[in-house]
Design a protein around this motif. Structure first.
Motif, PDB file in Angstrom:
ATOM      1  N   GLY A  84      -2.452  20.998  -1.745  1.00 28.18           N
ATOM      2  CA  GLY A  84      -3.511  20.720  -0.793  1.00 28.18           C
ATOM      3  C   GLY A  84      -4.182  19.394  -1.050  1.00 28.18           C
ATOM      4  O   GLY A  84      -3.543  18.433  -1.490  1.00 28.18           O
ATOM      5  N   HIS A  85      -5.490  19.348  -0.783  1.00 23.23           N
ATOM      6  CA  HIS A  85      -6.207  18.089  -0.957  1.00 23.23           C
ATOM      7  C   HIS A  85      -6.174  17.645  -2.414  1.00 23.23           C
ATOM      8  O   HIS A  85      -5.925  16.476  -2.710  1.00 23.23           O
ATOM      9  CB  HIS A  85      -7.652  18.255  -0.483  1.00 23.23           C
ATOM     10  N   VAL A 117       0.842  -1.187   0.000  1.00 25.25           N
ATOM     11  CA  VAL A 117       0.000   0.000   0.000  1.00 25.25           C
ATOM     12  C   VAL A 117       0.882   1.243   0.000  1.00 25.25           C
ATOM     13  O   VAL A 117       1.869   1.318   0.741  1.00 25.25           O
ATOM     14  CB  VAL A 117      -0.929   0.037   1.236  1.00 25.25           C
ATOM     15  N   THR A 118       0.552   2.207  -0.844  1.00 27.96           N
ATOM     16  CA  THR A 118       1.235   3.504  -0.868  1.00 27.96           C
ATOM     17  C   THR A 118       0.222   4.602  -0.574  1.00 27.96           C
ATOM     18  O   THR A 118      -0.855   4.629  -1.177  1.00 27.96           O
ATOM     19  CB  THR A 118       1.894   3.765  -2.236  1.00 27.96           C
ATOM     20  N   LEU A 119       0.568   5.502   0.356  1.00 28.46           N
ATOM     21  CA  LEU A 119      -0.277   6.635   0.714  1.00 28.46           C
ATOM     22  C   LEU A 119       0.326   7.896   0.116  1.00 28.46           C
ATOM     23  O   LEU A 119       1.516   8.153   0.262  1.00 28.46           O
ATOM     24  CB  LEU A 119      -0.364   6.782   2.237  1.00 28.46           C
ATOM     25  N   VAL A 120      -0.506   8.692  -0.555  1.00 31.43           N
ATOM     26  CA  VAL A 120      -0.061   9.935  -1.180  1.00 31.43           C
ATOM     27  C   VAL A 120      -0.885  11.077  -0.601  1.00 31.43           C
ATOM     28  O   VAL A 120      -2.120  11.026  -0.625  1.00 31.43           O
ATOM     29  CB  VAL A 120      -0.240   9.904  -2.711  1.00 31.43           C
ATOM     30  N   ASN A 121      -0.214  12.104  -0.085  1.00 34.82           N
ATOM     31  CA  ASN A 121      -0.940  13.210   0.530  1.00 34.82           C
ATOM     32  C   ASN A 121      -0.254  14.535   0.256  1.00 34.82           C
ATOM     33  O   ASN A 121       0.982  14.616   0.211  1.00 34.82           O
ATOM     34  CB  ASN A 121      -1.045  12.996   2.043  1.00 34.82           C
ATOM     35  N   GLY A 122      -1.068  15.591   0.078  1.00 33.96           N
ATOM     36  CA  GLY A 122      -0.551  16.934  -0.118  1.00 33.96           C
ATOM     37  C   GLY A 122      -0.031  17.507   1.189  1.00 33.96           C
ATOM     38  O   GLY A 122      -0.603  17.263   2.258  1.00 33.96           O
ATOM     39  N   THR A 123       1.035  18.264   1.128  1.00 30.58           N
ATOM     40  CA  THR A 123       1.642  18.830   2.335  1.00 30.58           C
ATOM     41  C   THR A 123       0.718  19.815   3.037  1.00 30.58           C
ATOM     42  O   THR A 123       0.834  20.016   4.249  1.00 30.58           O
ATOM     43  CB  THR A 123       2.963  19.533   1.987  1.00 30.58           C
ATOM     44  N   ASP A 124      -0.201  20.430   2.294  1.00 28.98           N
ATOM     45  CA  ASP A 124      -1.102  21.431   2.869  1.00 28.98           C
ATOM     46  C   ASP A 124      -2.559  20.970   2.857  1.00 28.98           C
ATOM     47  O   ASP A 124      -3.472  21.799   2.868  1.00 28.98           O
ATOM     48  CB  ASP A 124      -0.972  22.760   2.094  1.00 28.98           C
TER      49      ASP A 124
END
Length: 238
Positions: free
Chosen positions: A202-203, A167-174
């Motif tokens: 962001g999102h 599983v890889t999680l990808v998220n924006g810093t803001d």
């Protein structure tokens, strides 16, 4: 899956690398896409249908990708297709751990009407800013977003054995919706520690920067290429 996400991925990941299958086929209120209108009332129903569609069409190794609540849909589909030998990876973008969802804010939003609902949806980037600012639009019923929010608000997480696929999680810093504390519980859903990717933004971290999503998918596919045969690979977007 939002149409703008699909459009970005289609431009950046040409077929046969990309094939759009799964949950969006059964999204409520989306007949304008030329897809069958199916009045689903539960995420489990949606995941069951998506998993069946993928199992019937997956003729090569595949990766599942979902953004926002689409990542929870992809997660639920992953639980159902985990026994397929061709399922290789889940990429969850912009989403807290499923065990924490739905949030109280989502549940409250699903109960709103009229202008209050439109303004609340704007917080989740569910409507373009110009649509949120349009007073005439604020009074419309907006059945499609409302159906989506009610579906999300009714999500019932149930514990199950962890996924065996990476599983890889990808998220924006803001990202205002997904905090570090909300990501930790993803580890309970994985047999190994999930990989984490932080990207600027962001999102909707890929808005105007499509490489933020597609570069991650390409890297995942390359890593799977090195670990095992992944000829004729493709990505299922949920």
């Amino acid at each position: 899956m939002p149409q703008y996400v699909e459009a970005v991925l289609r431009r950046r990941l040409p077929l046969p690398l990309l094939r759009i299958l799964g949950a969006r086929w059964n999204d409520p209120g989306h007949a304008e896409r030329g897809l069958p209108e199916v009045p689903l009332t539960a995420v489990a129903e949606l995941a069951d249908g998506s998993a069946a569609a993928i199992a019937g069409a997956a003729d090569r190794p595949f990766v599942l990708f979902g953004h926002g609540f689409g990542a929870v849909r992809a997660f639920e589909v992953a639980r159902r297709v985990g026994g397929l030998p061709d399922f290789r990876h889940l990429v969850a973008s912009g989403c807290s751990a499923p065990a924490l969802l739905p949030t109280r804010r989502v549940v409250r939003t699903a109960r709103l009407e009229g202008r209050a609902f439109t303004e609340a949806v704007g917080f989740f980037d569910g409507l373009p800013p110009e649509a949120v600012a349009d007073e005439a639009l604020q009074e419309l019923p907006l059945p499609h977003p409302r159906s989506d929010f009610r579906l999300v608000a009714g999500y019932a997480y149930r514990p199950a054995p962890p996924l065996t696929a990476p599983v890889t999680l990808v998220n924006g810093t803001d990202d205002p919706h997904v905090k570090e504390a909300g990501l930790g519980l993803w580890a309970r859903e994985c047999s190994g520690e999930p990989a984490r990717r932080r990207v600027e933004g962001g999102h909707l971290h890929f808005d105007g920067r499509p490489g933020a999503a597609t570069d991650v998918l390409r890297a995942v596919i390359r890593s799977e290429d090195g670990a095992k045969s992944f000829g004729g690979k493709h990505v299922e977007v949920v």
